[in-house]
Design an enzyme around this catalytic site. Sequence first.
Site, PDB file in Angstrom:
ATOM      1  N   ASP A  11       0.869  -1.189   0.000  1.00 49.42           N
ATOM      2  CA  ASP A  11       0.000   0.000   0.000  1.00 49.42           C
ATOM      3  C   ASP A  11       0.901   1.233   0.000  1.00 49.42           C
ATOM      4  OD1 ASP A  11      -2.314   1.614   0.161  1.00 49.42           O
ATOM      5  OD2 ASP A  11      -2.112   1.770   2.331  1.00 49.42           O
ATOM      6  N   SER A  12       0.301   2.383  -0.180  1.00 49.69           N
ATOM      7  CA  SER A  12       1.078   3.617  -0.130  1.00 49.69           C
ATOM      8  C   SER A  12       1.528   3.911   1.300  1.00 49.69           C
ATOM      9  CB  SER A  12       0.230   4.783  -0.642  1.00 49.69           C
ATOM     10  OG  SER A  12      -0.891   4.955   0.200  1.00 49.69           O
ATOM     11  N   CYS A  74      -4.263  -1.219  -2.074  1.00 54.13           N
ATOM     12  CA  CYS A  74      -4.443   0.220  -2.258  1.00 54.13           C
ATOM     13  C   CYS A  74      -5.474   0.381  -3.368  1.00 54.13           C
ATOM     14  CB  CYS A  74      -3.102   0.837  -2.669  1.00 54.13           C
ATOM     15  SG  CYS A  74      -3.192   2.574  -3.134  1.00 54.13           S
ATOM     16  N   GLU A 149      -2.756   8.699   8.016  1.00 49.36           N
ATOM     17  CA  GLU A 149      -1.341   8.311   8.169  1.00 49.36           C
ATOM     18  C   GLU A 149      -0.689   9.176   9.271  1.00 49.36           C
ATOM     19  OE1 GLU A 149      -0.143   6.052   5.497  1.00 49.36           O
ATOM     20  OE2 GLU A 149       1.814   5.922   6.410  1.00 49.36           O
ATOM     21  N   CYS A 176     -10.903   3.398   0.225  1.00 47.49           N
ATOM     22  CA  CYS A 176      -9.468   3.606   0.406  1.00 47.49           C
ATOM     23  C   CYS A 176      -9.103   2.808   1.642  1.00 47.49           C
ATOM     24  CB  CYS A 176      -9.181   5.096   0.621  1.00 47.49           C
ATOM     25  SG  CYS A 176      -7.516   5.441   1.259  1.00 47.49           S
ATOM     26  N   HIS A 178      -6.883   3.134   3.787  1.00 45.57           N
ATOM     27  CA  HIS A 178      -6.590   3.942   4.985  1.00 45.57           C
ATOM     28  C   HIS A 178      -7.871   4.206   5.793  1.00 45.57           C
ATOM     29  CE1 HIS A 178      -2.647   4.776   3.267  1.00 45.57           C
ATOM     30  NE2 HIS A 178      -2.323   5.407   4.373  1.00 45.57           N
TER      31      HIS A 178
HETATM   32  N1  DGL Z   1      -4.625   3.280   0.909  1.00 49.74           N
HETATM   33  C1  DGL Z   1      -4.630   3.970  -0.354  1.00 49.74           C
HETATM   34  C2  DGL Z   1      -5.914   3.636  -1.107  1.00 49.74           C
HETATM   35  O1  DGL Z   1      -6.537   2.619  -0.776  1.00 49.74           O
HETATM   36  C3  DGL Z   1      -4.405   5.418  -0.075  1.00 49.74           C
HETATM   37  C4  DGL Z   1      -3.958   6.171  -1.264  1.00 49.74           C
HETATM   38  C5  DGL Z   1      -3.152   7.401  -0.927  1.00 49.74           C
HETATM   39  O2  DGL Z   1      -2.015   7.239  -0.506  1.00 49.74           O
HETATM   40  O3  DGL Z   1      -3.665   8.502  -1.142  1.00 49.74           O
HETATM   41  O4  DGL Z   1      -6.311   4.291  -2.023  1.00 49.74           O
END
Ligand code: DGL
Length: 261
Positions: A11-12, A74, A149, A176, A178
Site C-alpha cells: 500500500d502507499s 491500495c 497516516e 481507500c 486507509h
Molecule cells: N490506501 C490507499 C488507497 O486505498 C491510499 C492512497 C493514498 O495514498 O492517497 O487508495
Amino acid sequence: MDRRPKVGIFDSGIGGLSVLRACLSRIPQARYYYFGDNGNAPYGSLPKEEIARLTGRALAMFERRGADLAVVACNTATAVCIGEMRKRFSFPVVGVEPAVAQAAKAHREVLVLATPRTAESDRLKTLIDRFPETHFTVFPAPRLAAAVEAHFCRGERLALSVHIPEIRCDCAVLGCTHYALIADEIAKYLHCPVYDGAEGTAGQVARLLSEKNPDHFRPHRKRGHDSIKQNKFSSFSINFLGESKHMNRYVFITNICSQSF
Ligand code: DGL
C-alpha cells in the site's frame, strides 16, 4: 524447506494493514511481507504513470523475495494499474475493490469515499453501474488518507469534519484502505454502517493460494520466524494487528520508504 506461501502486501502506507489483518486471520499459515511506501504517499492525487511506476517497483521487491502472490492493498493503485501489474508479473496479483456490491445489496443511498484517482476511475464507475437501483454519491477526499497516516504515525489530530461532508446516506463505502483504519469513527460521524473490502480481498487471496497449491491449506506445524524489522510505524502496526507474538513470528513488516528490503 519452508513451503508456506509467501504473500506480499503493498500500500502507499499503513492503509493496507487492514488487508493484512484480514489475511492473517483467514490465512495464518502464510508468510507476509508488508510494504507501505509512505515515503511517496499519498498516492491519491499523483499522476497515473507515477502510481504505476511505484506499484511496479513494490511488486518487483516481492518478486525478488520469491512471493507466491501479491496484494495491491491500495484502491488507488488498483484503480490505476492493476491490469498492467497482472500482465507484468508471473504471480497472481490481487487488487482491492470498494465494497460497492455489498453496500448496494442492503442500501439505496450509498456514499462512496475514495481518493481523487479512485473516485474518477473507470473501474469504480463500472462497478457502480452494475447497481442501477442504488443511488451513489462518490466523494473524493483528497487529504483524508494522508491525515489518517499522520494521525497514527505522528499522533496528529484527525478531524473528520474537515475531510468528509455531512451527507445523508444509508451507508458509506470506504474506498481507500486507509479509511478502514478509522471505520468506527467514520460510522459514528456519519451515523450509518460502513463497508470496506478487506474481508473480500482476504477471501480472494485464500482462494488463489489454494488453487495454486492445495498443500498450503493442509494442517501443518507452525514454525517461527525472525522478528519484524523495526521502523517508524511498526509499533503502531503491532498494536493495530493485535498479537505482537503472532506478528513477530509470521510477518515481516517494513515501511522502508524509498529503499528496497
Ligand atoms: N490506501 C490507499 C488507497 O486505498 C491510499 C492512497 C493514498 O495514498 O492517497 O487508495
